[in-house]
Design a protein around this motif. Structure first.
Motif, PDB file in Angstrom:
ATOM      1  N   PRO A   1       0.749  -7.967  -1.875  1.00 32.56           N
ATOM      2  CA  PRO A   1      -0.267  -8.067  -0.905  1.00 32.56           C
ATOM      3  C   PRO A   1      -0.255  -9.469  -0.793  1.00 32.56           C
ATOM      4  O   PRO A   1      -1.992  -9.973  -1.016  1.00 32.56           O
ATOM      5  N   THR A   2      -0.065 -10.403   0.527  1.00 35.98           N
ATOM      6  CA  THR A   2      -0.458 -11.772   0.893  1.00 35.98           C
ATOM      7  C   THR A   2      -1.465 -11.163   1.847  1.00 35.98           C
ATOM      8  O   THR A   2      -0.980 -10.429   2.670  1.00 35.98           O
ATOM      9  N   PRO A   3      -2.433 -12.663   1.981  1.00 37.38           N
ATOM     10  CA  PRO A   3      -2.734 -12.046   3.514  1.00 37.38           C
ATOM     11  C   PRO A   3      -2.328 -12.633   4.959  1.00 37.38           C
ATOM     12  O   PRO A   3      -2.032 -11.505   5.215  1.00 37.38           O
ATOM     13  N   GLU A   4      -1.049 -12.467   5.320  1.00 33.73           N
ATOM     14  CA  GLU A   4      -0.724 -13.124   5.866  1.00 33.73           C
ATOM     15  C   GLU A   4       0.345 -11.450   5.999  1.00 33.73           C
ATOM     16  O   GLU A   4       0.722 -10.966   6.508  1.00 33.73           O
ATOM     17  N   ARG A   5       1.370 -10.915   5.303  1.00 31.74           N
ATOM     18  CA  ARG A   5       1.533  -9.813   4.595  1.00 31.74           C
ATOM     19  C   ARG A   5       0.705  -7.735   5.773  1.00 31.74           C
ATOM     20  O   ARG A   5       0.503  -7.817   5.769  1.00 31.74           O
ATOM     21  N   VAL A   6      -0.323  -8.588   4.712  1.00 36.04           N
ATOM     22  CA  VAL A   6      -1.316  -7.538   5.172  1.00 36.04           C
ATOM     23  C   VAL A   6      -1.363  -7.843   6.336  1.00 36.04           C
ATOM     24  O   VAL A   6      -2.049  -6.272   7.439  1.00 36.04           O
ATOM     25  N   GLU A   7      -2.424  -8.574   6.643  1.00 31.34           N
ATOM     26  CA  GLU A   7      -2.732  -8.363   8.404  1.00 31.34           C
ATOM     27  C   GLU A   7      -1.238  -8.878   9.338  1.00 31.34           C
ATOM     28  O   GLU A   7      -1.158  -8.043  10.864  1.00 31.34           O
ATOM     29  N   LYS A   8      -0.162  -8.692   9.049  1.00 30.87           N
ATOM     30  CA  LYS A   8       0.998  -8.047   9.639  1.00 30.87           C
ATOM     31  C   LYS A   8       1.040  -6.726   9.388  1.00 30.87           C
ATOM     32  O   LYS A   8       1.544  -5.559  11.352  1.00 30.87           O
ATOM     33  N   ALA A   9       0.853  -6.188   8.353  1.00 30.69           N
ATOM     34  CA  ALA A   9       0.319  -5.146   8.159  1.00 30.69           C
ATOM     35  C   ALA A   9      -0.233  -4.068   9.245  1.00 30.69           C
ATOM     36  O   ALA A   9      -0.412  -2.943   9.624  1.00 30.69           O
ATOM     37  N   ARG A  10      -1.254  -4.488   8.843  1.00 30.90           N
ATOM     38  CA  ARG A  10      -2.763  -3.744  10.028  1.00 30.90           C
ATOM     39  C   ARG A  10      -2.438  -4.125  11.341  1.00 30.90           C
ATOM     40  O   ARG A  10      -2.988  -3.328  11.895  1.00 30.90           O
ATOM     41  N   LYS A  11      -2.053  -4.911  11.812  1.00 30.90           N
ATOM     42  CA  LYS A  11      -1.072  -4.748  13.579  1.00 30.90           C
ATOM     43  C   LYS A  11      -0.298  -3.514  13.505  1.00 30.90           C
ATOM     44  O   LYS A  11       0.227  -3.526  14.346  1.00 30.90           O
ATOM     45  N   LEU A  12       0.912  -4.096  12.811  1.00 34.99           N
ATOM     46  CA  LEU A  12       2.361  -2.825  12.366  1.00 34.99           C
ATOM     47  C   LEU A  12       1.259  -1.052  12.922  1.00 34.99           C
ATOM     48  O   LEU A  12       1.598  -0.432  13.255  1.00 34.99           O
ATOM     49  N   ILE A  13       0.115  -1.208  11.382  1.00 34.31           N
ATOM     50  CA  ILE A  13      -0.672  -0.004  11.988  1.00 34.31           C
ATOM     51  C   ILE A  13      -0.938   0.460  13.067  1.00 34.31           C
ATOM     52  O   ILE A  13      -1.444   1.840  14.221  1.00 34.31           O
ATOM     53  N   GLU A  14      -1.390  -0.292  13.612  1.00 38.08           N
ATOM     54  CA  GLU A  14      -2.621  -0.631  14.959  1.00 38.08           C
ATOM     55  C   GLU A  14      -1.303   0.008  16.042  1.00 38.08           C
ATOM     56  O   GLU A  14      -1.677   0.319  17.151  1.00 38.08           O
ATOM     57  N   LYS A  15      -0.633  -0.554  16.395  1.00 35.50           N
ATOM     58  CA  LYS A  15       0.654  -0.377  17.197  1.00 35.50           C
ATOM     59  C   LYS A  15       1.223   0.614  16.484  1.00 35.50           C
ATOM     60  O   LYS A  15       1.655   0.957  17.963  1.00 35.50           O
ATOM     61  N   GLU A  16       1.848   1.906  15.817  1.00 32.33           N
ATOM     62  CA  GLU A  16       2.203   2.406  15.689  1.00 32.33           C
ATOM     63  C   GLU A  16       1.801   3.259  14.847  1.00 32.33           C
ATOM     64  O   GLU A  16       2.422   4.790  14.581  1.00 32.33           O
ATOM     65  N   GLY A  17       0.630   3.180  14.184  1.00 30.70           N
ATOM     66  CA  GLY A  17       0.094   4.512  14.227  1.00 30.70           C
ATOM     67  C   GLY A  17       0.010   4.722  12.811  1.00 30.70           C
ATOM     68  O   GLY A  17       0.888   4.103  11.881  1.00 30.70           O
ATOM     69  N   PRO A  18      -0.719   5.613  11.677  1.00 31.50           N
ATOM     70  CA  PRO A  18      -0.552   6.067  10.285  1.00 31.50           C
ATOM     71  C   PRO A  18       0.789   6.360   9.813  1.00 31.50           C
ATOM     72  O   PRO A  18       1.172   6.622   8.969  1.00 31.50           O
ATOM     73  N   GLN A  19       1.374   6.869  10.785  1.00 37.22           N
ATOM     74  CA  GLN A  19       2.592   7.545  10.367  1.00 37.22           C
ATOM     75  C   GLN A  19       3.306   6.150  10.065  1.00 37.22           C
ATOM     76  O   GLN A  19       5.017   6.854   9.635  1.00 37.22           O
ATOM     77  N   VAL A  20       3.322   4.997  10.204  1.00 38.52           N
ATOM     78  CA  VAL A  20       4.271   4.134  10.104  1.00 38.52           C
ATOM     79  C   VAL A  20       4.874   3.408   8.639  1.00 38.52           C
ATOM     80  O   VAL A  20       5.963   3.303   8.139  1.00 38.52           O
ATOM     81  N   ILE A  21       3.573   4.455   7.019  1.00 37.32           N
ATOM     82  CA  ILE A  21       3.886   4.154   6.347  1.00 37.32           C
ATOM     83  C   ILE A  21       5.277   4.887   5.164  1.00 37.32           C
ATOM     84  O   ILE A  21       5.724   5.302   4.713  1.00 37.32           O
ATOM     85  N   GLU A  22       5.922   6.208   6.345  1.00 39.13           N
ATOM     86  CA  GLU A  22       6.403   7.032   5.705  1.00 39.13           C
ATOM     87  C   GLU A  22       7.683   6.732   6.037  1.00 39.13           C
ATOM     88  O   GLU A  22       8.742   6.892   5.618  1.00 39.13           O
ATOM     89  N   ARG A  23       8.031   5.304   6.885  1.00 33.29           N
ATOM     90  CA  ARG A  23       9.119   5.057   6.616  1.00 33.29           C
ATOM     91  C   ARG A  23       9.475   4.345   5.541  1.00 33.29           C
ATOM     92  O   ARG A  23      10.311   4.042   4.553  1.00 33.29           O
ATOM     93  N   TYR A  24       8.496   3.899   4.589  1.00 25.97           N
ATOM     94  CA  TYR A  24       8.555   3.572   2.839  1.00 25.97           C
ATOM     95  C   TYR A  24       8.359   4.182   2.218  1.00 25.97           C
ATOM     96  O   TYR A  24       9.332   3.594   0.766  1.00 25.97           O
ATOM     97  N   LEU A  25       8.047   5.454   2.400  1.00 24.83           N
ATOM     98  CA  LEU A  25       7.579   6.632   1.059  1.00 24.83           C
ATOM     99  C   LEU A  25       8.547   7.172   0.832  1.00 24.83           C
ATOM    100  O   LEU A  25       9.331   7.513   1.912  1.00 24.83           O
TER     101      LEU A  25
END
Length: 64
Positions: free
Chosen positions: A39-63
């Motif tokens: 978790p680098t600051p850049e990756r965390v920010e990108k993940a935050r934006k992805l969660i905002e855009k696609e919703g919390p279900q986005v994590i299910e792609r990676y689990l």
């Protein structure tokens, strides 16, 4: 062999509910780590934006 049929399998304790990931709150850092990255600051920010855009279900792609 005598006695083997008398043995019952031990009861396994299982959770009453199973969660895949999107049902519970998680942080952008959790999403980054779910992808296998550090978790680098850049990756965390990108993940935050992805969660905002696609919703919390986005994590299910990676689990699993």
């Amino acid at each position: 062999m005598a006695g083997e049929s008398d043995q019952q399998p031990k009861s396994v304790s299982r959770p009453s509910k199973l969660y895949s990931g999107g049902e519970r709150p998680y942080d952008p850092e959790d999403l980054v780590m779910a992808t296998g990255a550090d978790p680098t600051p850049e990756r965390v920010e990108k993940a935050r934006k992805l969660i905002e855009k696609e919703g919390p279900q986005v994590i299910e792609r990676y689990l699993p």
